[in-house]
Scaffold this motif. Structure first.
Motif, mmCIF file in Angstrom:
data_model
loop_
_atom_site.group_PDB
_atom_site.id
_atom_site.type_symbol
_atom_site.label_atom_id
_atom_site.label_comp_id
_atom_site.label_asym_id
_atom_site.label_seq_id
_atom_site.Cartn_x
_atom_site.Cartn_y
_atom_site.Cartn_z
ATOM 1 N N THR A 35 0.832 -1.205 0.000
ATOM 2 C CA THR A 35 0.000 0.000 0.000
ATOM 3 C C THR A 35 0.867 1.256 0.000
ATOM 4 O O THR A 35 0.565 2.239 -0.683
ATOM 5 C CB THR A 35 -0.942 0.003 1.211
ATOM 6 N N GLU A 36 1.970 1.228 0.751
ATOM 7 C CA GLU A 36 2.901 2.369 0.794
ATOM 8 C C GLU A 36 3.457 2.703 -0.581
ATOM 9 O O GLU A 36 3.797 3.859 -0.864
ATOM 10 C CB GLU A 36 4.085 2.044 1.709
ATOM 11 N N LYS A 37 3.552 1.702 -1.439
ATOM 12 C CA LYS A 37 4.252 1.872 -2.717
ATOM 13 C C LYS A 37 3.309 1.936 -3.918
ATOM 14 O O LYS A 37 3.783 1.834 -5.066
ATOM 15 C CB LYS A 37 5.247 0.716 -2.909
ATOM 16 N N VAL A 38 2.038 2.120 -3.704
ATOM 17 C CA VAL A 38 1.112 2.174 -4.839
ATOM 18 C C VAL A 38 1.438 3.361 -5.745
ATOM 19 O O VAL A 38 1.319 3.277 -6.972
ATOM 20 C CB VAL A 38 -0.350 2.205 -4.361
ATOM 21 N N GLY A 39 1.866 4.477 -5.162
ATOM 22 C CA GLY A 39 2.264 5.616 -5.973
ATOM 23 C C GLY A 39 3.417 5.270 -6.912
ATOM 24 O O GLY A 39 3.443 5.692 -8.075
#
Length: 541
Positions: A35-39
């Motif tokens: 989730t932290e790395k969806v960007g």
């Protein structure tokens, strides 16, 4: 293209969750870490992410041995964490595909615990059980992909149970209607939560021959789907997988997915995996798309790639409604493509060219995490090895850990910024040198090439949906022509680290270069095409 067919020609990014990003400091990647790395995922300009299994599991095969199809293993988080991840993925206008392992479960799954308890319990026939031969040997000569017999003796039932993979992964009996319904219910559990699709693991292994006939020897040993040190490839797998009944189950599965507007992608390993792929996707009533292991092997040449793609196209033409392929040159089961095909070259042009090639063949494409950084295969010493497959065949086959090491996010951070504790597998120094943060700024980095190329590709419908043909050229040159309506595009690739020259045939003379794709090292001088090492480009015809 229909909105529900976003997958047709899409680019799918595979995440191996144990190794993507650890959010809680236990050394193992998890759902909040993703989730932290969806960007970051959005910045790659992919269309979807596929997450390898995160379900409750004893992790004998790292999640591909499921103990509960409808829950998240605590290693990876909770159902609430999954819902949060799904919402974040959708907020970034990406699709989420999850991995389902239907052919077998863990031996700790409550279904198997009950099944093995007696021969007359309600789930006694939910798995594949058989009596021994009169001499006590297993009922058939079927082999496990992971080595040895596909049959394991169980002292409680005094019978053998079948396992195509580890002995702790018993095969479900798809001939039993209640088993099929229970698995469809598990799929629907995730559909109701809003997933966009599924990758179905080993999806041609569902049914077995009820007569328990022995497999004949293979006419030619199969080293495409298994290592050449594995006797599994010495059989023609006529009776232990790819049975005709599977087509009817896939049709049931497709109807369920269509109700929710979800897509399917199958993994197919078989003696003729491309023919099976066409069968499983043709007719528009089974799988939407599938991939095989044909481009996941050590074989690497222009003629080999042309042969595989052409074989696929011929196989599709047997069906009134042709199927669809998803090409993959890297995943969690094979050595990384930079090592396997690029022989660990330090030339950044190689991973750039391979990405461009893989995503412009006719079909969809899967990219494996870390390949956008140009990561080579890691060399894991035996004492740190985790993969049971590798332990069984060491040292001739070192297993799959070398492609499963943690993602390097920050060059100077402990464990590459993957975790703040001891990672479950080591992070090699060669990976730290190519960490994501080192590639953010340089415009010519592998990472920024992948981002720019996939953005450019989106504006080229001919490369996404067009027909494909090849122009015969000497090795190591691969020349493909894509056609959609009145537009014809030509992709030309030098699959080697040496410069090349080629006199253009008449049909390619007058080609005009396309701009914006970011590849370099290929130019036309009069009637001569000149390539730098690992050079390539695209032209209009």
């Amino acid at each position: 293209m229909k909105k529900t067919q976003w997958w047709r020609g899409g680019v799918i990014y595979q995440i191996y969750p144990r190794s993507f990003k650890d959010s809680n400091g236990d050394g193992i990647g998890d759902l909040p870490g993703i989730t932290e790395k969806v960007g970051y995922l959005k910045s790659l300009n992919v269309d979807a992410i596929w997450i390898s299994p995160f379900f409750k599991s004893p992790m004998k095969d790292f999640g591909y041995d499921v103990a509960d199809y409808c829950d998240v293993d605590p290693l990876f988080g909770t159902l609430a964490d999954f819902d949060a991840l799904l919402a974040e993925v959708h907020r970034h206008d990406l699709k989420l595909i999850i991995d389902q392992v239907l052919s077998h479960s863990s031996d700790l799954h409550p279904w198997f615990v009950e099944s093995r308890s007696s021969r007359d319990n309600p789930k006694a026939d939910w798995y594949v059980w058989a009596d021994p031969n009169p001499d006590g040997t297993p009922p058939t000569n079927w082999l496990s992909v992971f080595g040895g017999s596909a049959w394991q003796w169980d002292s409680r039932r005094r019978q053998f149970y079948m396992h195509n993979f580890l002995a702790s992964q018993p095969d479900l009996n798809f001939h039993h209607p209640e088993v099929q319904q229970a698995l469809l219910d598990a799929v629907e559990f995730w559909l109701k939560r809003g997933v966009d699709g599924f990758r179905f693991d080993a999806c041609n292994y569902h049914f077995h021959d009820k007569k328990l006939r022995n497999n004949p020897p293979a006419e030619h040993a199969d080293h495409t789907n298994v290592s050449d040190v594995n006797p599994y490839g010495m059989q023609s797998h006529r009776y232990d997988k790819s049975r005709p009944q599977n087509l009817l189950f896939l049709q049931r599965l497709r109807k369920l997915l269509d109700r929710y507007g979800a897509c399917s992608m199958g993994e197919i390993g078989d003696d003729d995996s491309l023919g099976r792929l066409a069968e499983y996707t043709g007719g528009d009533d089974k799988l939407n798309q599938a991939y095989s292991f044909t481009l996941l092997t050590e074989d690497f040449s222009a003629s080999f790639i042309e042969e595989q793609v052409s074989h696929m196209e011929r196989a599709f033409h047997r069906y009134q409604v042709p199927g669809w392929v998803c090409w993959s040159i890297g995943n969690h089961d094979v050595p990384r493509v930079l090592t396997r095909w690029g022989k660990d070259t330090q030339d950044p042009a190689c991973p750039k060219l391979l990405t461009a090639l893989a995503t412009t063949l006719r079909g969809s494409a899967c990219l494996y995490q870390g390949d956008e950084l140009g990561l080579p295969e890691a060399d894991i010493p035996y004492e740190l090895l985790q993969d049971p497959y590798g332990k069984a065949f060491w040292p001739d086959f070192k297993g799959r850990d070398g492609c499963r090491t943690p993602m390097p996010w920050h060059k100077d951070a402990p464990a590459g910024g993957f975790t703040n504790s001891q990672p479950w597998l080591p992070v090699p120094a060669a990976h730290l040198a190519r960490a994501a943060d080192t590639q953010e700024t340089p415009s010519d980095s592998i990472l920024n090439f992948v981002r720019a190329f996939l953005a450019w590709r989106r504006g080229q419908p001919t490369l996404i949906l067009g027909e494909i043909e090849f122009v015969r050229a000497p090795e190591p040159l691969l020349i493909q022509i894509r056609t959609l309506g009145n537009q014809r595009l030509c992709g030309m690739f030098n699959l080697s680290g040496a410069p090349q020259r080629w006199s253009l045939p008449k049909q390619l003379q007058g080609a005009q270069p396309l701009a914006g794709h970011g590849l370099s090292g290929a130019s036309i001088d009069g009637k001569v095409l000149q390539f730098a090492p690992w050079g390539g480009g695209f032209w209009t015809l």
